[in-house]
Write an enzyme that holds these catalytic residues in place. Structure first.
Site: not given
Ligand code: DGJ
Length: 722
Positions: A459, A529
């Protein structure tokens, strides 16, 4: 002399040396780029559909510089602007030589050497033609032997010139939870720039891909279109300059914004790759070219199967313990998922990661939440016959962390200025080799200590601001954006060399980091997301323009959706997620028996059809941007199998329902249809289902489907009858 002769012999054996006056033809199956040297200048003669082996155009003069340099005759934006050690701001790129070599079955590499006649400044242009994918990759390299550094102000990866009546640019804009929105504009005289200045989360607002449609707006299936994609994870720029003669110059590469680069003697400056593909059959064909090229030549493990996974992020967020995870693992396994992915929140002890304000950088298991460590979780997965994956954000640090306490100088920062936090975190300075080593070792050790970790979600939740480095010299501060990108790719290269079989997901807080430079080291990516199925129809539609389904992670999540609060049927959520790489981000305990049963069958079905989705050709049919329904289908290369999807986005009572047509089938083949994902108690959606259909019928006449109300959907498995 003897040595030179020997070198010539070796070169001739491995590659073909061209005589400068001949046209330099860079050919794919259906397209070509023709260059020619005139008065030592390298010119572009032609780019488009492949030409016959002989013909008048081959003798034509080139009108446009193939790669322009600042300071002499040029009056437009240039590919290269170098200021030499003595202050001369101009560069001349005289042709020196060209070679063409075969690299594998369907790849040729053309290498063109250029040199300034006065200054020891050397430029090499590379053009790699992926013959079967109708795609050209190009990049350039500079090197010099001047006494002091040469400063580079412009350093495009490639340049293309076009001459048409009009140009329509399709580009893709975004934001958090709203990625990949299609925008089309006609280019007028002047300059249009699509760029980013965000560094790490570079593609947050603009994606590094675009189409230029020639003479009229782009369509899916007809018209001349050029597709462009830049393989670079940091600041990039696409520049389109149209003049009063209706000529268009395209330049793409690293963003020169605040990034002048002092190139030392003998240092090689390599630009990232720019890929482009031409088609006279619309955007759809360009997308298929990029998809097949990415699967065969670019993505890490591009031709291998993928894990369908259960992610605990939207199920638990930061609050979980061993029993909570154990129950998700057991449920995921019962439903038939291949892998359980443990998301954010599993690390940090002095500063436990119980929210996003602490712990990033301290990659030790949190003893309170997981007293038995990662090993216990891995075992739990093994016992449930499911694989284990883990979330990391190794380029980042919270000020509330042991890492920051120990190495405050490792973060990107400006001297005498306060830190600027985003999501309570700072970016580690990957221009610094020590920091690169830390990031590499964090990942390498974790994977070595836990050899059963099969998957990593990487991430990256913030962009770079306050762009300064304690590592770079004062006169090299402007290198940060470039050196960060290089640092990241070099870490990924080391990680993937040591761990070639672990699958990696590229994530930038959603699609905030998605580019082909990164994807070389990743199996797949997280597009957004936003997991609301309705919005995902649009987001996935956008992603599919350049990135293949095998890499696009699509997860079924809760209803009401956590981002939009929209309620959608589980079937709709599965039908949307099953058009990419299926996963789930949902607490299984919130599902009832019927839903669990439905999910089990859907995952089972997915395993049967996924090969067609992963390796098939994508045809987008009815666009969600233009209709209240969206349809698409994948067709296997042999055209013996297909999967068709129809989504109703909004219902209007007076609306005439369309005939649902497929694309890309063999008109003469006979097919049978099987509706999949029928929810218990609901009947078939096909009116008057027949036993056989010809491909011609399915493509030209089309089906009548019952799609009632918002968020209704149909998925059909299509199979040849032999
Ligand atoms: C952002 C990601 O896109 C989410 O899927 C998740 O992993 C969060 N970060 C966790 O902090």
């Amino acid at each position: 002399m003897k040595k030179l002769f020997l070198l010539m012999c070796i070169l001739c054996l491995s590659s073909r040396l061209l005589i400068a006056q001949e046209p330099i033809r860079i050919q794919t199956k259906n397209t070509e780029l023709i260059l020619r040297v005139e008065n030592k200048e390298l010119k572009q003669v032609y780019f488009g559909e492949k030409l016959p082996e002989s013909g008048t155009i081959l003798n034509e003069r080139g009108r446009y510089p193939a790669y322009s340099a600042f300071g002499l005759g040029e009056q437009n934006e240039v590919a290269l602007h170098a200021v030499h050690a003595d202050g001369n701001t101009s560069t001349k790129l005289d042709f020196v030589g060209v070679t063409q070599a075969q690299e594998g079955d369907d790849v040729t590499l053309t290498t063109i050497q250029l040199k300034d006649p006065v200054y020891p400044f050397f430029t090499t242009l590379y053009y790699k033609a992926y013959v079967n994918n109708d795609l050209i990759e190009c990049w350039s390299e500079y090197k010099h032997q001047e006494k002091k550094p040469v400063t580079l102000y412009q350093f495009a990866s490639g340049q293309l010139s076009l001459k048409n009546r009009s140009y329509w640019l399709t580009h893709f804009t975004g934001d958090w939870a709203g990625e990949f929105n299609e925008k089309q504009v006609e280019l007028t005289e002047g300059i249009k720039i699509i760029d980013t200045k965000l560094g790490t989360r570079a593609t947050f607002y603009n994606h590094p891909v675009s189409f230029i449609s020639l003479d009229k707006p782009a369509t899916e299936d007809e018209g001349e279109v050029v597709g462009l994609a830049l393989a670079w994870p940091s600041n990039y720029r696409f520049l389109f300059e149209k003049n009063s003669q209706q000529e268009l110059r395209v330049l793409a590469g690293m963003n020169p914004y605040a990034s002048q680069y002092r190139l030392k003697k003998d240092e090689v400056f390599k630009t990232p790759s720019l890929m482009y593909s031409y088609s006279k059959n619309g955007k759809g064909e360009i997308s298929r070219n990029f998809h097949s090229w990415a699967r065969t030549h670019w993505l890490h493990n591009g031709d291998k199967d993928r894990y369908s996974l259960m992610n605990n992020w939207e199920a638990t967020y930061f609050s979980f313990d061993e029993p909570a995870l154990q129950s998700i693992i057991q449920d995921a396994s019962k439903m038939g998922f291949d892998l359980f992915l443990l998301d954010d929140g599993w690390f940090g002890n002095k500063h436990p990661r119980n929210s996003d304000n602490a712990g990033l950088g301290d990659w030790q298991v949190n003893k309170e939440k997981l007293p038995n460590g990662i090993g216990w979780l891995v075992k739990e997965c093994v016992n449930n016959n499911i694989k284990f994956g883990i979330w990391l954000e190794p380029e980042m640090v919270n000020p509330k962390s042991e890492l920051f306490e120990k190495h405050p100088d490792w973060v990107i920062q400006q001297p005498n200025r306060e830190h600027r936090l985003f999501r309570n975190q700072l970016v580690l300075d990957l221009s610094n080799p020590k920091v690169q080593n830390f990031v590499f070792e964090t990942v390498d050790q974790l994977l070595k200590e836990n050899p059963d970790i099969a998957y990593v979600k990487w991430d990256c939740n913030r962009a770079i601001t306050n762009g300064g480095s304690t590592y770079l010299a004062p006169e090299e501060q402007s290198h940060l954006w470039i050196d960060y990108g290089r640092g990241f790719l070099s870490v990924m290269d080391r990680v993937r060399t040591n761990h070639p079989d672990v699958h990696f997901m590229l994530c930038g807080g959603g699609g905030g980091r998605l580019d082909y430079g990164s994807l070389k080291y990743f199996e797949e990516y997280w597009p957004s997301d936003n997991t609301d199925a309705l919005q995902r129809v649009f987001i996935q539609w956008g992603n599919s323009q350049f990135f293949p389904a095998i890499a696009m992670c699509c997860h079924v999540s809760a209803s009401p959706n956590h981002q939009t609060q929209r309620r959608t049927p589980l079937k709709f959520r599965f039908d949307v997620a099953m058009s990419g790489k299926l996963g789930m981000d949902l607490q299984p305990r919130s599902m009832n028996e019927n839903e669990i049963q439905f999910a089990k069958e859907a995952i089972n079905t997915y395993n049967r059809i996924k090969n067609t989705i992963f390796t098939g050709d994508l045809y987008r049919i009815l666009s969600p941007y233009e209709n209240n329904v969206a349809t698409l289908n994948y067709v296997s290369p042999e055209k013996d199998k297909a999967v068709f999807y129809a989504y109703r986005l909004k219902s209007h009572i007076s609306e005439v329902s369309p005939k649902y047509k497929m694309k890309g089938l063999d008109p003469d083949k006979k097919y049978k249809l099987n509706e999949i994902n029928i929810f218990p108690g609901e009947g078939s959606s096909i009116s008057g289902l027949q036993e056989t259909y010809t491909g011609a019928y399915l493509m030209n006449s089309g089906l009548s489907l019952r799609l009632n109300g918002d968020y209704d959907s149909v998925v059909l498995e299509v199979e040849e009858i032999i």
